[in-house]
Design a protein around this motif. Sequence first.
Motif, PDB file in Angstrom:
ATOM      1  N   ALA A  32       9.877 -23.812   8.680  1.00  0.00           N
ATOM      2  CA  ALA A  32       9.880 -22.387   8.321  1.00  0.00           C
ATOM      3  C   ALA A  32      10.742 -21.573   9.280  1.00  0.00           C
ATOM      4  CB  ALA A  32       8.447 -21.852   8.317  1.00  0.00           C
ATOM      5  N   SER A  52      11.627 -12.851   1.199  1.00  0.00           N
ATOM      6  CA  SER A  52      10.337 -13.527   1.211  1.00  0.00           C
ATOM      7  C   SER A  52      10.556 -15.028   1.433  1.00  0.00           C
ATOM      8  CB  SER A  52       9.670 -13.259  -0.137  1.00  0.00           C
ATOM      9  OG  SER A  52       8.449 -13.907  -0.185  1.00  0.00           O
ATOM     10  N   GLY A  55      10.638 -16.915   6.808  1.00  0.00           N
ATOM     11  CA  GLY A  55      10.017 -17.352   8.058  1.00  0.00           C
ATOM     12  C   GLY A  55       9.560 -16.225   8.970  1.00  0.00           C
ATOM     13  N   THR A  57       6.851 -14.094   8.937  1.00  0.00           N
ATOM     14  CA  THR A  57       5.449 -14.085   9.366  1.00  0.00           C
ATOM     15  C   THR A  57       5.172 -15.259  10.306  1.00  0.00           C
ATOM     16  OG1 THR A  57       4.710 -12.904   7.396  1.00  0.00           O
ATOM     17  CG2 THR A  57       3.052 -14.208   8.540  1.00  0.00           C
TER      18      THR A  57
END
Length: 239
Positions: A32, A52, A55, A57
């Motif tokens: 990610a 979206s 990576g 978050t």
Amino acid sequence: MAVDTAKKIGNQAIVASGLTKSFGEGETKVTAVKGVAFSAQFGEMLYIVGPSGSGKTTLLSMISGILRPTSGTVTVKGADIWTQNTDQLADFRLHTIGFVFQDYHLFPRLTAAENVAIPLLLQDRDWNESIAAANKYLEIVGLKGRGETLPVKLSGGEQQRVAIARAIVSGPEILIFDEPTASLDGDTGKMIISFVKTKILNSKRSILIVTHDARINEYADRIIHMEDGRITGLDKGTE
Ligand SMILES: Nc1ncnc2c1ncn2[C@@H]1O[C@H](COP(=O)(O)OP(=O)(O)O)[C@@H](O)[C@H]1O
Ligand SMILES: [Mg+2]
């Protein structure tokens, strides 16, 4: 050069280096975040912008001591956080970092003041003292006298203000906002971020905002662009 480096570290809130996070194994493995390096300074509002799934978050979780990196380091105020033990990390999350989320994450059965008081109560502070402090912070975010109101009676913008009061009540130097305006209409979102920039940001704080919302770009000091786990560019911001 040593002097220059020392000066720089003096104002650096966060330094991420070679940060990588993979989930799963073998054919289902997803990486990610892929070797991300950046720094955030005290006194600045830094945005991380990207589609979206890019990576963002995952990156925030590693910076805030929630998710252990697969490799790389996170240095906050000069300390390598992922070499700390579990107690030290819990302490770091409680005292150094304040979080604000898209959907506010308020407890629906607690009043506004009780929601704001949670970080203080977690630090074993006295109930009355914590509620008094919570009410003071509600006043700071423009919600004077609303301490006994339940979240359901507040608008989205007001709920986000409660969440901001809760993030700052225990005095953390680093504030992390994950898509803070995504559930708000454009004007309310701009009002919230403009408020954060003028009233919450100061020379001893560093604010990191992950956002999709281009309407709030004008408040950024710098913008980091992320795509597919990597940093793809850096803007100076428009203010
Ligand atoms: N706990 C997890 N387990 C497996 N994959 C995950 C996990 N968390 C995130 N991912 C994957 O990592 C990628 C990045 O996710 P995320 O950091 O949430 O992106 P963003 O916040 O930019 O939308 C996505 O492909 C997502 O599916
Ligand atoms: Mg996200």
